[in-house]
Design a protein around this motif. Sequence first.
Motif, PDB file in Angstrom:
ATOM      1  N   ALA A  24       0.777  -0.988   0.145  1.00  0.00           N
ATOM      2  CA  ALA A  24      -0.072   0.079  -0.190  1.00  0.00           C
ATOM      3  C   ALA A  24       0.672   0.846   0.089  1.00  0.00           C
ATOM      4  O   ALA A  24       0.281   2.155  -0.387  1.00  0.00           O
ATOM      5  CB  ALA A  24      -0.607   0.215   1.021  1.00  0.00           C
ATOM      6  N   GLU A 111       2.988   6.151   8.245  1.00  0.00           N
ATOM      7  CA  GLU A 111       2.986   7.241   7.591  1.00  0.00           C
ATOM      8  C   GLU A 111       3.286   9.057   8.441  1.00  0.00           C
ATOM      9  O   GLU A 111       3.225   8.826   8.475  1.00  0.00           O
ATOM     10  CB  GLU A 111       1.550   7.067   7.106  1.00  0.00           C
ATOM     11  N   CYS A 140       0.433   5.878   2.199  1.00  0.00           N
ATOM     12  CA  CYS A 140       0.291   5.632   0.657  1.00  0.00           C
ATOM     13  C   CYS A 140      -0.607   6.614  -0.344  1.00  0.00           C
ATOM     14  O   CYS A 140       0.376   5.773  -1.583  1.00  0.00           O
ATOM     15  CB  CYS A 140      -1.552   5.113   1.203  1.00  0.00           C
TER      16      CYS A 140
END
Length: 202
Positions: A24, A111, A140
Amino acid sequence: MAAQRRITNPALFICDLQEKFRPAIHEFPQVIKTAQKLLRASQILDIPVFATTQNAPRLGPTCPELGLDVPGGVQTAVHADKTLFSMLTPEVRKGMASLGSRLSCVIVGIETHICVTQTAIDLLREGHKVYVIADGVSSCNKEEIPIALARLRSEGVVVTTSESWLYECVGDAGIEEFRQIIGVVKESHQSTKDVLQTLCKI
């Protein structure tokens, strides 16, 4: 005068680099390469490592190539699972407290706009110096990354590269470990170039 390191009381934070996220995350293998380089340097320079997973029962363990908390691998000061987005869990806070009042925290992982950002802001608010490694973070959606890094700069985070941080951490070619760090830099030269070209495009 004896050679001294430039960055005092460094600590490496590895945020949620789990195998489940590999498909991802934008350029995930490149983030892993940078994390591996900094983990190798952390062993040479005796830098404590804090690692987290995000909801490991559902999302699984860290990527095996990092070798965190496995026999013969990189031993961490703390390797904690969390549901928080920030890495500053009670376990991580306890481990940090044993190292002194003000750390120089260097962050890689995912992230960028969520867990990395919230970790960096929490560390800043608690008085630590914070570095986020631009060639060691991703999300992502790649469009989130520069926006998050711009926000972090405005908050007072130093956004830099892994090689720049390593040289700054050492600070003096006269320190005992410099030759070993140069070895890490030379061995990772091509992968560093590749990572910069994919994660840090101008």
